[in-house]
Design a protein around this motif. Structure first.
Motif: not given
Length: 588
Positions: A463-483
């Motif tokens: 589910x690659x598009x869903x994974x992209x959306x979830x990671x983008x939500x993380x980066x919205x609050x933690x832009x330096x999150x390497x994971x």
């Protein structure tokens, strides 16, 4: 009077008031009071209420009504009266058996109601002279609606006409999957009974007797009694039916009359949407759907062999939590739709059961690829609290537990169930403005961790598009999150967005230059880019092959030189194959 009318339903429906539905004024206006008169349609039909009816239903055009009426001219001259004849008339509305305008007045009446209708000449006999009626006469009809029978054109082609003799007791009607119990008598037009049954059960999708029966049953309610008039194409057609079981033969091309009662039906629910898990409700339950369950069941193979029982014969009821993998998937999903007190028969295909594995249960062996049948009774349940029912401390605690459950499921390879846990955990600690600063310090990292772990599940499940959306939500609050950068880059590679993948990888390496997983992913990306460049090179070679000249050769050399440079960089950075990439560091 009946033979001399020159107005029909189509003329009223297609007249100047065709934009208005019959009865529209009545539906939007307050009910008439006794003695009140009102114009009820755009053609001038007036109604004065003389006596209130009872109930709320009214007949429709096409129904068979039984009425008393007295028709007069405005000077009091009587034209026709069923009361003088001593018995009411039964007529089908919409067929102009008295006058068309009267039909449109009767459809506004309730059972037992008496009303006076005033019809303009256009709704009566117009400019023609009919018996005692002068041209352009205004008519008055006092009508009492005694009763009516609803008439339904089941297939809308006149092939199956259903007359409702007795209404059903419930609003629900059976569907294709449901099991129904009916009783019926089938007669020819001369009254000869050619088929009969007291009580018979069948699944609607399987059909029974003739095409008309399942089609008609789907329009009925439990307890409904109806008479069907069935044309040959929905009955027994040109071949008829041979005599059997003591019943006479049915001639070819016969119209048949079926006296039919829907005694009851058992709803069958397609739990999984692919007909692989079916739940037949034997007894209705109460309340809402459940989460933590206490139930008893008997499990059988299709041949009736019992291989397991829980809770019956005085044993302890079986308790489990839905979606925890404590029972087979099909039973889990079916029981999660049940209510307290509900009794159901659940048929589970091997895809949602034991699959290709042969398993030994308490009472028998379940062969591979077996369809299993569970008779399940929901005894009790404990409903899981919704987030809005909890305080902030309880929400954070519940989210932590759900996350840990997800971690265990992930490590066991059950990614679908794990992603549900992470999603639910994140819902508990969603940022809604109601969490204080101190609690937010606990909620925020928990929320981010759930999104990241959910993204890892999505990568496993493609589910690659869903994974992209979830990671983008993380980066919205933690832009330096390497994971988040790493997992989003991984997903971008799978969706062939290599440029976006490279941007995330480079940013991750800026933050953590020595991260082995990110560096390994970068090497893999370089390989993919080299392969893409080679493919592009071949494409351009074919494109320029037909153009000829020095420009073609120069372009090919430029592309080849680019490929050599990229390949050299890849070889220099890593002579071996890329290592497997971890999807988690310290999470689960």
């Amino acid at each position: 009077m009946e033979a001399e009318k020159n107005t029909n339903v189509s003329e009223i429906e297609d007249g100047d008031g065709a934009d208005e539905e019959p009865g529209e004024v009545i539906e939007s206006a307050p009910p008439l009071k006794v003695g009140e008169e009102r114009e009820i349609d755009s053609l001038g039909l007036k109604k004065k209420l003389i006596k209130q009816g009872h109930g709320w239903e009214s007949p429709n055009l096409g129904d068979e009504v039984t009425v008393h009426y007295v028709g007069k001219l405005t000077d009091g001259s009587e034209l026709d009266s069923t009361r003088d004849k001593g018995e009411p008339i039964t007529m089908k509305l919409g067929q102009d058996q008295v006058v068309t305008g009267l039909d449109h007045g009767i459809i506004t009446m309730k059972r037992g109601e008496v009303a006076l209708f005033t019809l303009t000449s256009d709704l009566g006999y117009g400019s023609d002279v009919a018996n005692k009626v002068p041209p352009n006469s205004i008519l008055e009809f006092e009508v009492e609606l005694i009763s009516w029978i609803a008439v339904v054109d089941v297939c809308r082609d006149g092939g199956i006409i259903k007359k409702v003799l007795k209404k059903g007791t419930r609003n629900e009607q059976p569907g294709d999957l449901d099991e129904v119990m009916v009783k019926y008598d089938v007669m020819l037009n001369d009254g000869t009974v050619v088929a009969s049954t007291p009580n018979l059960e069948f699944y609607i999708k399987d059909g029974h007797l003739c095409p008309a029966l399942p089609k008609a049953v789907k329009t009925m309610k439990s307890g409904e009694h109806a008479k069907l008039i069935v044309q040959p194409k929905y009955a027994f057609g040109e071949h008829g039916l041979e005599a059997k079981d003591g019943c006479p033969a049915i001639p070819s091309d016969s119209i048949v009359n079926i006296d039919l009662e829907l005694v009851s039906f058992k709803p069958v629910i397609d739990v999984t949407g692919d007909l692989k898990v079916l739940k037949k409700i034997l007894k209705d339950g109460e309340g809402v759907h459940v989460a933590n369950e206490e139930q008893q069941y008997t499990a059988r193979l299709e041949d009736g062999t019992i291989f397991e029982t829980k809770g019956f014969d005085g044993s302890v009821p079986f308790e489990f939590v839905t979606d925890e993998g404590q029972v087979i998937s099909g039973l889990d999903r079916a029981t999660s739709t049940m209510k307290k007190g509900e009794l159901a028969l659940v048929t589970v295909g091997p895809e949602y059961g034991f699959g290709s594995t042969e398993v030994t249960r308490d009472l028998a062996v379940v062969p591979s690829f077996s369809t299993t049948v569970y008779e399940v009774e929901m005894l009790d349940f404990i409903r899981e609290k919704a987030p809005w029912e909890m305080n902030n401390h309880d929400k954070i605690e519940a989210a932590g537990k759900k996350k840990e459950q997800g971690n265990i499921l992930f490590k066991a390879g059950n990614y679908q169930r794990a992603e549900k846990r992470y999603d639910k955990a994140a819902d508990y600690v969603i940022e809604d403005g109601n969490i204080g600063d101190e609690e937010q310090k606990l909620a925020k990292p928990l929320r981010v961790s759930c999104w990241l772990n959910h993204a890892a599940c999505c990568l496993k499940l493609n589910k690659f598009h869903e994974a992209i959306n979830l990671c983008s939500k993380v980066l919205d609050v933690e832009s330096q999150n390497v994971k988040a950068l790493y997992r989003r880059a991984n997903a971008y590679m799978e969706t062939a967005d290599l440029d976006l993948s490279e941007l995330d990888i480079k940013k991750a390496l800026e933050i953590d230059p020595h991260n082995r997983e990110v560096k390994s992913l970068y090497k893999l990306l370089k390989q993919l880019q080299a392969e893409k460049n080679k493919a592009d090179s071949k494409l351009y070679t074919n494109m320029f092959a037909t153009t000829g000249g020095i420009n073609k050769k120069r372009k090919i050399k430029e592309i080849e030189a680019s490929d050599v440079t990229v390949e050299a960089e890849r070889c220099e950075s890593n002579s071996g194959q890329p290592s497997d990439v971890k999807l988690f560091d310290k999470d689960p």
